[in-house]
Design an enzyme around this catalytic site. Sequence first.
Site, short mmCIF file in Angstrom:
data_model
loop_
_atom_site.label_atom_id
_atom_site.label_comp_id
_atom_site.label_asym_id
_atom_site.label_seq_id
_atom_site.Cartn_x
_atom_site.Cartn_y
_atom_site.Cartn_z
N ASP A 79 0.69 -1.22 -0.13
CA ASP A 79 0.11 -0.09 -0.08
C ASP A 79 0.79 1.35 0.15
O ASP A 79 1.96 1.28 0.41
CB ASP A 79 -0.90 -0.01 1.34
CG ASP A 79 -1.99 -1.11 1.44
OD1 ASP A 79 -2.05 -1.80 0.25
OD2 ASP A 79 -2.31 -1.61 2.44
N1 URA Z 1 -1.34 -6.12 3.76
C1 URA Z 1 -1.67 -4.59 4.03
O1 URA Z 1 -2.70 -4.42 4.37
N2 URA Z 1 -0.85 -3.93 3.28
C2 URA Z 1 0.19 -3.85 2.53
O2 URA Z 1 0.74 -2.94 2.18
C3 URA Z 1 0.84 -5.22 2.63
C4 URA Z 1 0.22 -6.28 3.13
#
Ligand code: URA
Length: 243
Positions: free
Chosen positions: A109
């Site tokens: 993310d």
């Molecule tokens: N899980 C998430 O919620 N976000 C990420 O960036 C990676 C794994």
Amino acid sequence: MAKVKPLSLEKILFSQGFGTRRYCNDLVYAELVYVNGQLVTDPDLTIQTEALNLRVDGQEWAYHEKAYIAFHKPPNYECSHKTKHHPSVYGLLPSPFIERGVQCVGRLDHDTTGLLLISDDGQFIHQMTTPKKNIGKIYRITTSESISQLQIKQLLEGVVLDDDPRPVNAKDCVQLEDRQIEMTIVEGRYHQVKRMIAAVGNHVLLLHRVMIGSYQLPSDLEEGKWRWLTVEDCALLGKNHTK
Ligand code: URA
């Protein structure tokens, strides 16, 4: 290991992402290409690719048939070529990588930091992302509320996320501080860690990926920086971490 084939300088430059075949020829004719420290002016010259170092228009470049790189993702960057709200991680890489079509090996993310793999080898990307391979990814998670033993138990036993009735569970979960855990997961569902933490009634404040398989984010790799993975590093990626 298969013996590496010698290639013409033009083909080498093209394969590394220095532009079209025509442009690569022109770089050589413009006397902008050094091979292992020597100026080469013939684009058809055949060169051994093993341990080959190029300098192209001032940029040092170690030849790699395929690109396997570790990147320390900073916050506020998106793992996409066409970003929506933040700049792209690809903008932090040298342009030859983009030209040769590298992709993130699973996305993080925009607000997640830490270890991100990037490659132009489709088979490698598939192997690293398929849940069948069971490769563990370790995240350091800082939450808004204290993490209880019950929450850890629930994460290990499995929680149901809103888009899928099949429960997902953490392979491992270690408490580091009152509001910090390290959790290992093998799948890569959308926002999986944040949704798992929400499912047990807590909230992720900070998310950082520390390890994939047995390959750890190098402590001297600063945010926004990348490095080539060695054959040994790639072997560690495919091997699950044991304590
Ligand atoms: N899980 C998430 O919620 N976000 C990420 O960036 C990676 C794994």
